[in-house]
Motif scaffolding. Structure first.
Motif, PDB file in Angstrom:
ATOM      1  N   ALA A 138      63.138  -9.733  23.646  1.00 26.80           N
ATOM      2  CA  ALA A 138      63.209  -8.929  24.873  1.00 26.80           C
ATOM      3  C   ALA A 138      64.562  -9.095  25.544  1.00 26.80           C
ATOM      4  O   ALA A 138      65.151  -8.137  26.052  1.00 26.80           O
ATOM      5  CB  ALA A 138      62.088  -9.344  25.826  1.00 26.80           C
ATOM      6  N   LYS A 139      65.085 -10.322  25.529  1.00 24.76           N
ATOM      7  CA  LYS A 139      66.398 -10.556  26.138  1.00 24.76           C
ATOM      8  C   LYS A 139      67.488  -9.832  25.362  1.00 24.76           C
ATOM      9  O   LYS A 139      68.417  -9.261  25.937  1.00 24.76           O
ATOM     10  CB  LYS A 139      66.671 -12.063  26.158  1.00 24.76           C
ATOM     11  CG  LYS A 139      67.959 -12.429  26.902  1.00 24.76           C
ATOM     12  CD  LYS A 139      68.100 -13.933  26.979  1.00 24.76           C
ATOM     13  CE  LYS A 139      69.339 -14.312  27.796  1.00 24.76           C
ATOM     14  NZ  LYS A 139      70.572 -13.715  27.293  1.00 24.76           N
ATOM     15  N   ARG A 175      49.074 -27.009  14.535  1.00 21.78           N
ATOM     16  CA  ARG A 175      50.080 -26.036  14.094  1.00 21.78           C
ATOM     17  C   ARG A 175      49.861 -24.692  14.764  1.00 21.78           C
ATOM     18  O   ARG A 175      50.794 -23.951  15.062  1.00 21.78           O
ATOM     19  CB  ARG A 175      50.013 -25.878  12.574  1.00 21.78           C
ATOM     20  CG  ARG A 175      50.499 -27.090  11.820  1.00 21.78           C
ATOM     21  CD  ARG A 175      51.960 -27.384  12.105  1.00 21.78           C
ATOM     22  NE  ARG A 175      52.795 -26.275  11.647  1.00 21.78           N
ATOM     23  CZ  ARG A 175      54.043 -26.122  12.014  1.00 21.78           C
ATOM     24  NH1 ARG A 175      54.581 -26.950  12.875  1.00 21.78           N
ATOM     25  NH2 ARG A 175      54.729 -25.101  11.533  1.00 21.78           N
ATOM     26  N   SER A 176      48.615 -24.360  15.039  1.00 21.60           N
ATOM     27  CA  SER A 176      48.319 -23.088  15.704  1.00 21.60           C
ATOM     28  C   SER A 176      48.960 -23.044  17.076  1.00 21.60           C
ATOM     29  O   SER A 176      49.544 -22.031  17.493  1.00 21.60           O
ATOM     30  CB  SER A 176      46.806 -22.920  15.824  1.00 21.60           C
ATOM     31  OG  SER A 176      46.500 -21.748  16.556  1.00 21.60           O
ATOM     32  N   LEU A 177      48.895 -24.132  17.814  1.00 25.51           N
ATOM     33  CA  LEU A 177      49.519 -24.175  19.140  1.00 25.51           C
ATOM     34  C   LEU A 177      51.027 -24.034  19.063  1.00 25.51           C
ATOM     35  O   LEU A 177      51.660 -23.341  19.863  1.00 25.51           O
ATOM     36  CB  LEU A 177      49.161 -25.496  19.841  1.00 25.51           C
ATOM     37  CG  LEU A 177      47.681 -25.680  20.183  1.00 25.51           C
ATOM     38  CD1 LEU A 177      47.441 -27.085  20.725  1.00 25.51           C
ATOM     39  CD2 LEU A 177      47.247 -24.636  21.197  1.00 25.51           C
ATOM     40  N   GLU A 178      51.605 -24.728  18.049  1.00 27.04           N
ATOM     41  CA  GLU A 178      53.056 -24.644  17.903  1.00 27.04           C
ATOM     42  C   GLU A 178      53.510 -23.241  17.528  1.00 27.04           C
ATOM     43  O   GLU A 178      54.512 -22.725  18.040  1.00 27.04           O
ATOM     44  CB  GLU A 178      53.529 -25.637  16.831  1.00 27.04           C
ATOM     45  CG  GLU A 178      53.372 -27.087  17.266  1.00 27.04           C
ATOM     46  CD  GLU A 178      53.848 -28.040  16.184  1.00 27.04           C
ATOM     47  OE1 GLU A 178      54.307 -27.546  15.126  1.00 27.04           O
ATOM     48  OE2 GLU A 178      53.795 -29.245  16.415  1.00 27.04           O
ATOM     49  N   LEU A 179      52.752 -22.603  16.640  1.00 28.13           N
ATOM     50  CA  LEU A 179      53.140 -21.244  16.208  1.00 28.13           C
ATOM     51  C   LEU A 179      53.025 -20.257  17.362  1.00 28.13           C
ATOM     52  O   LEU A 179      53.850 -19.339  17.520  1.00 28.13           O
ATOM     53  CB  LEU A 179      52.250 -20.818  15.041  1.00 28.13           C
ATOM     54  CG  LEU A 179      52.541 -21.521  13.711  1.00 28.13           C
ATOM     55  CD1 LEU A 179      51.544 -21.073  12.651  1.00 28.13           C
ATOM     56  CD2 LEU A 179      53.966 -21.217  13.242  1.00 28.13           C
ATOM     57  N   GLN A 180      51.992 -20.437  18.166  1.00 28.87           N
ATOM     58  CA  GLN A 180      51.845 -19.550  19.322  1.00 28.87           C
ATOM     59  C   GLN A 180      53.024 -19.719  20.273  1.00 28.87           C
ATOM     60  O   GLN A 180      53.557 -18.748  20.832  1.00 28.87           O
ATOM     61  CB  GLN A 180      50.524 -19.851  20.037  1.00 28.87           C
ATOM     62  CG  GLN A 180      49.306 -19.401  19.260  1.00 28.87           C
ATOM     63  CD  GLN A 180      48.019 -19.763  19.983  1.00 28.87           C
ATOM     64  OE1 GLN A 180      48.064 -20.215  21.116  1.00 28.87           O
ATOM     65  NE2 GLN A 180      46.897 -19.582  19.292  1.00 28.87           N
ATOM     66  N   SER A 181      53.426 -20.979  20.466  1.00 26.83           N
ATOM     67  CA  SER A 181      54.568 -21.239  21.337  1.00 26.83           C
ATOM     68  C   SER A 181      55.841 -20.639  20.777  1.00 26.83           C
ATOM     69  O   SER A 181      56.637 -20.017  21.495  1.00 26.83           O
ATOM     70  CB  SER A 181      54.733 -22.752  21.524  1.00 26.83           C
ATOM     71  OG  SER A 181      55.881 -23.016  22.302  1.00 26.83           O
ATOM     72  N   GLU A 182      56.020 -20.822  19.427  1.00 28.70           N
ATOM     73  CA  GLU A 182      57.204 -20.235  18.799  1.00 28.70           C
ATOM     74  C   GLU A 182      57.179 -18.712  18.877  1.00 28.70           C
ATOM     75  O   GLU A 182      58.220 -18.063  19.064  1.00 28.70           O
ATOM     76  CB  GLU A 182      57.281 -20.693  17.330  1.00 28.70           C
ATOM     77  CG  GLU A 182      57.616 -22.156  17.185  1.00 28.70           C
ATOM     78  CD  GLU A 182      57.662 -22.584  15.723  1.00 28.70           C
ATOM     79  OE1 GLU A 182      57.433 -21.683  14.862  1.00 28.70           O
ATOM     80  OE2 GLU A 182      57.935 -23.744  15.449  1.00 28.70           O
ATOM     81  N   ASP A 183      55.977 -18.133  18.764  1.00 24.44           N
ATOM     82  CA  ASP A 183      55.869 -16.670  18.838  1.00 24.44           C
ATOM     83  C   ASP A 183      56.256 -16.170  20.227  1.00 24.44           C
ATOM     84  O   ASP A 183      56.942 -15.147  20.389  1.00 24.44           O
ATOM     85  CB  ASP A 183      54.424 -16.269  18.500  1.00 24.44           C
ATOM     86  CG  ASP A 183      54.298 -14.764  18.403  1.00 24.44           C
ATOM     87  OD1 ASP A 183      55.025 -14.145  17.593  1.00 24.44           O
ATOM     88  OD2 ASP A 183      53.477 -14.201  19.163  1.00 24.44           O
ATOM     89  N   ARG A 184      55.837 -16.907  21.251  1.00 24.69           N
ATOM     90  CA  ARG A 184      56.211 -16.496  22.618  1.00 24.69           C
ATOM     91  C   ARG A 184      57.725 -16.584  22.821  1.00 24.69           C
ATOM     92  O   ARG A 184      58.343 -15.710  23.421  1.00 24.69           O
ATOM     93  CB  ARG A 184      55.487 -17.385  23.636  1.00 24.69           C
ATOM     94  CG  ARG A 184      54.020 -17.029  23.817  1.00 24.69           C
ATOM     95  CD  ARG A 184      53.452 -17.676  25.060  1.00 24.69           C
ATOM     96  NE  ARG A 184      53.542 -19.132  25.022  1.00 24.69           N
ATOM     97  CZ  ARG A 184      52.606 -19.928  24.514  1.00 24.69           C
ATOM     98  NH1 ARG A 184      51.506 -19.423  23.994  1.00 24.69           N
ATOM     99  NH2 ARG A 184      52.778 -21.248  24.539  1.00 24.69           N
ATOM    100  N   ARG A 185      58.308 -17.707  22.316  1.00 24.23           N
ATOM    101  CA  ARG A 185      59.757 -17.830  22.447  1.00 24.23           C
ATOM    102  C   ARG A 185      60.486 -16.726  21.703  1.00 24.23           C
ATOM    103  O   ARG A 185      61.500 -16.186  22.186  1.00 24.23           O
ATOM    104  CB  ARG A 185      60.216 -19.204  21.919  1.00 24.23           C
ATOM    105  CG  ARG A 185      59.848 -20.355  22.840  1.00 24.23           C
ATOM    106  CD  ARG A 185      60.634 -21.596  22.477  1.00 24.23           C
ATOM    107  NE  ARG A 185      60.319 -22.064  21.121  1.00 24.23           N
ATOM    108  CZ  ARG A 185      59.342 -22.905  20.836  1.00 24.23           C
ATOM    109  NH1 ARG A 185      58.557 -23.372  21.809  1.00 24.23           N
ATOM    110  NH2 ARG A 185      59.131 -23.272  19.591  1.00 24.23           N
TER     111      ARG A 185
END
Length: 453
Positions: free
Chosen positions: A86-87, A70-80
């Motif tokens: 930013a967009k 879940r930590s990996l998924e949350l990090q990915s979601e945070d980057r997205r």
């Protein structure tokens, strides 16, 4: 123990067949029989556990047994999420800058605004603006200045001061003095265009009596007197040189105008016609004040082909007429030597004969011309009408009846006075004896020709 393992395997198999597509994203939770006993106790908290399964704990791990994944998924979601934010910020900034354009575009979409029509209108407006600029850029036409108007503005006092200044600066350079003197009048008549002084046409179409005062008649008496007094102080050599220089300038302008009339593309050294007003004015004053300067250049005018021809004849006639105003005897002296021979020469024709006769008729019509000329029949040892000229005069006055022309009657009218001048002088003097011998020789020759015919 076997039963427990079997139960666990069945449970795991059941859960593996019942794949969850919920929050665990396909990951399967493995349970054991020991934990099954606690299901009753933890049933009330299961909903809260699932609800908090995605929440971070202070040590940076996830709650539950699937924390690593879940930590990996949350990090990915945070980057997205950061990328999306930013967009959005970039889009917001772009929207602020292009708001007017989008507003116009929306107006175009909503109201069906014809953008092409706007371009046409703007082009029309730009065209009108450019046309207005062109109209503004046109320089106003300068008012035409006549010779009389330009001459009226010449101040005698200013001219006198100018002459004093240049006389002190170029006292030993007489030629330069004459050119500077001409430059002064050149500036005075600089506003006069060629159309206001069409001297070529004027000389060709007007009588000698009319062109004699052109353009000097417009000069005021004060300016005329100031100029004459200054010219009188110039050397004869400088004045003779000036006569040839100014005549060359006038004839250069004549040649240029003739080439333009013929459409010739040949480059010609052209002197501005408006400067010719000054040239004629100064030349006329020199010839009137110092007519003797003409006598020294007569051989050059007579012998050089540069100054011969029907097109140049009006200018030569005009020059001799100016000298005759200053001294009748000089005028007749030049006429007898340079113009009378043209009548029987190759260039003799009705037009040239008319010009030659007009000049001598004007000289003889001057008040008291006969006594003045008879008394000056011999001038500085030379006769006004030499024997060679008198012979020509007799021939054109008394030609064979078959060769009489219209000009013959005009020669008959002036012959008595010219004969008196040709034969004038002190009776019995050496000069008269010489003339008698020449006339006697000519009479014998003429009689022999008459007998042959």
């Amino acid at each position: 123990m076997e039963e427990k393992h079997a139960a666990a395997n069945e449970s795991a198999h059941a859960e593996s067949n019942g794949v969850s597509h919920g929050a665990d994203h396909g990951w399967q939770k493995v349970t054991y029989a020991k934990k099954q006993k606690k299901k009753t106790v933890n049933a009330a908290n299961s909903a809260d556990s699932r609800a908090n399964s995605n929440k971070l704990v202070p040590n940076g791990t996830l709650s539950g047994n699937d924390g690593v994944f879940r930590s990996l998924e949350l990090q990915s979601e945070d980057r997205r999420r950061k990328i999306v934010e930013a967009k959005k910020l970039a889009d917001a900034a772009y929207d602020d800058e292009d708001a007017p354009l989008r507003s116009k575009q929306r107006h175009h979409d909503d109201d069906e605004y014809d953008y092409d029509d706007e371009n046409v209108d703007r082009s029309a407006e730009n065209g009108k603006a450019e046309e207005a600029k062109k109209v503004k850029q046109k320089k106003p036409k300068k008012p035409k200045v006549t010779v009389a108007e330009a001459a009226a503005k010449i101040d005698a006092a200013d001219l006198g001061a100018f002459l004093v200044e240049i006389s002190g600066s170029f006292e030993e350079q007489q030629d330069i003095l004459m050119m500077r003197f001409t430059d002064y009048f050149g500036r005075a008549f600089s506003a006069v265009t060629a159309s206001q002084f069409p001297w070529v046409k004027l000389f060709r179409e007007s009588t000698v009596a009319k062109i004699t005062d052109t353009p000097l008649s417009h000069i005021s008496d004060a300016v005329y007197k100031t100029s004459m007094d200054w010219i009188n102080q110039r050397s004869p050599e400088a004045l003779s040189t000036f006569l040839i220089w100014s005549l060359d300038s006038i004839l250069a302008d004549l040649g240029s105008q003739q080439n333009v009339a013929k459409g010739s593309k040949k480059a010609v050294q052209q002197v501005s016609s408006k400067s010719q007003v000054a040239m004629f004015v100064v030349l006329a004053m020199v010839l009137r004040r110092k007519p003797d300067a003409l006598i020294s250049v007569l051989p050059t005018l007579r012998e050089s082909t540069k100054y011969q021809g029907l097109d140049k004849l009006p200018v030569i006639v005009w020059m001799i007429a100016q000298a005759a105003v200053g001294d009748l005897s000089v005028g007749l002296y030049a006429w007898a030597r340079n113009l009378l021979p043209i009548v029987i020469g190759k260039s003799g024709n009705p037009q040239s004969r008319d010009l030659v006769l007009q000049l001598v008729e004007k000289i003889l019509s001057t008040p008291k011309a006969r006594p003045v000329l008879v008394n000056s029949a011999v001038r500085k040892g030379e006769r006004l009408i030499p024997s060679s000229a008198f012979e020509i005069l007799v021939r054109v006055t008394f030609p064979p009846s078959s060769t009489r022309v219209k000009a013959t009657e005009r020669f008959e009218a002036i012959y008595p006075t010219l004969k008196e001048v040709a034969l004038g002088g002190s009776a019995g003097s050496k000069a008269m004896k010489q003339v008698a011998l020449q006339i006697f020789s000519f009479a014998i020759k003429a009689a022999g020709e008459s007998m042959q015919t």
